[in-house]
Motif scaffolding. Structure first.
Motif, short mmCIF file in Angstrom:
data_model
loop_
_atom_site.label_atom_id
_atom_site.label_comp_id
_atom_site.label_asym_id
_atom_site.label_seq_id
_atom_site.Cartn_x
_atom_site.Cartn_y
_atom_site.Cartn_z
N ARG A 65 0.83 -1.21 0.00
CA ARG A 65 0.00 0.00 0.00
C ARG A 65 0.86 1.26 0.00
O ARG A 65 0.56 2.23 -0.70
N GLY B 241 -8.22 -1.22 -2.10
CA GLY B 241 -9.49 -0.66 -2.53
C GLY B 241 -9.41 0.83 -2.85
O GLY B 241 -8.38 1.48 -2.63
N ASP C 256 -10.60 3.20 -1.30
CA ASP C 256 -10.37 3.99 -0.09
C ASP C 256 -9.13 3.53 0.68
O ASP C 256 -8.91 3.95 1.82
N THR D 77 -8.51 0.42 1.58
CA THR D 77 -8.76 -0.80 2.34
C THR D 77 -7.91 -1.94 1.80
O THR D 77 -7.76 -2.12 0.59
N ILE E 173 -7.15 -6.01 1.50
CA ILE E 173 -7.55 -7.41 1.59
C ILE E 173 -6.38 -8.20 1.04
O ILE E 173 -5.86 -7.88 -0.04
N GLY F 115 -8.09 -7.58 7.71
CA GLY F 115 -8.31 -7.88 6.29
C GLY F 115 -7.15 -8.58 5.61
O GLY F 115 -7.29 -9.02 4.47
N THR F 116 -6.01 -8.67 6.29
CA THR F 116 -4.85 -9.31 5.64
C THR F 116 -4.52 -10.68 6.23
O THR F 116 -4.09 -11.57 5.51
#
Length: 372
Positions: free
Chosen positions: A163, A189, A191, A193, A195, A355-356
């Protein structure tokens, strides 16, 4: 040490992945949030003899139930592996004319020999205190353990770095693929986010097949696979494995799939079928994403396999671009990630997220070995 907000850290990362190729080394400068500068990366290959020893070690590690136990040859393997990392780091610093005293922290991955998060068990060979003594530098190691102990998958750990690297890329949503021994995906994502999860095999099964059949370490450029015919029935059978229906976060052991189904195939057909399986496993990941990525960025050694990239693009219906197109070092990104994570560990910043890895809350991790 306190949080030291605003400090710029010069961090060295050492990464040895599931493909058993060797040791990747890289240096970055970061404040733990942003990637401020990236240097050169380098790879120091394992010798064929040591790679054979690691394969034996993988077999022996399969019986482990205690993550700190080192029975049989595993203790000697760990010591020798650590010495090799010290040598690789020393060569890298000399080759790139970097003074060791300019390095603030070292991120040490070690060599994963067992990963069973369902049993809260992950084992990376690597002696952090020994490496710290050899380098005379503080070392952060065992970065997966805290997450696994807290019920997370312990992998993948690179998404926070992905990111940060992709901060200037406008395409959203996007996916970063690390095509090592196992493939993992980071979905970023609109925003920001995250995953992330392991999609399935990338190069490990292909490399093992080519070595067994031809005595070569890998399928250079995917030429062997390109010359073969994909046995789609075998691919479909592998894809019925419950792993693919399981929602993320999830992670995978290098040896999770039985290659016996291709035993009777030609070298070319076996390579083609395994390559298609890796690509189809990535395509199968789409069902677990909120929307299809507008862009796929491929890093790791598998990005050099043109046949694999073509199959991924074909089966996902999207563009797949090597990391270098975006000025990202496709070889060094994982070593860079470990440098980044070491800094975040020292600052007490989270390195894993719900989420990861599926951990209940964002958390930091890693163990510090001070230089002595």
């Amino acid at each position: 040490m306190g949080k030291q907000e605003g400090k710029v850290w010069r961090a060295l990362g050492l990464m040895s992945g599931t493909s058993l190729d060797g040791i990747d080394v890289a240096v970055i400068e970061t404040d733990g949030e942003h990637v401020l500068r990236r240097g050169f990366s380098a790879t120091y290959p394992y010798s064929d003899a040591f790679r054979e020893q690691l394969h034996v070690g993988l077999t022996e590690a399969a019986a482990l139930s205690d993550r700190v136990a080192r029975p049989g040859r595993l203790r000697l393997l760990e010591q020798y592996l650590t010495e090799l990392h010290a040598e690789a780091a020393g060569h890298y610093l000399t080759d790139h004319e970097i003074a060791s005293e300019s390095i603030d922290i070292v991120g040490f991955h070690g060599q994963t020999v067992l990963h069973r998060p369902d049993a809260q068990l992950t084992v990376q060979l690597g002696d952090g205190p020994l490496l710290a003594r050899r380098l005379g530098l503080p070392v952060v190691y065992d970065l997966r353990a805290a997450d696994v102990a807290a019920g997370g998958q312990g992998a993948p750990l690179a998404p926070a770095y992905h990111r940060a690297l992709a901060a200037e890329i406008s395409d959203r949503p996007l996916a970063v693929l690390n095509l090592g021994g196992v493939a993992n995906l980071t979905f970023i994502g609109r925003d920001g986010t995250l995953i992330a999860f392991d999609t399935g095999p990338a190069s490990a099964m292909i490399d093992d097949w080519v070595k067994a059949k031809l005595g070569k370490p890998f399928d250079g450029g995917g030429a062997l696979a390109e010359a073969g015919t994909v046995h789609e029935d075998i691919v479909a059978a592998w894809l019925r494995h419950p792993y693919f229906a399981k929602p993320p976060p999830k992670s995978l052991d290098r040896n999770a799939f039985d290659p016996g189904a291709i035993d009777t195939l030609s070298p070319e057909d076996g390579a083609a079928t395994l390559t298609a399986f890796s690509a189809e496993a990535i395509a199968a990941a789409l069902r677990h994403l909120p929307e299809a990525p507008a862009l796929w960025i491929a890093a790791g050694g598998g990005r050099r396999n043109g046949t694999l990239l073509h199959m991924i693009s074909e089966r996902t219906g999207a563009a797949v671009r090597p990391a270098e197109v975006f000025d990202i070092d496709g070889d060094g990104v994982e070593a860079e990630a470990w440098a980044f994570l070491a800094v975040r560990s020292r600052l007490g910043l989270p390195i894993t997220f719900p989420g990861t890895t599926g951990v209940a809350k964002a958390m930091s991790g890693g163990v510090l070995a001070e230089a002595t």
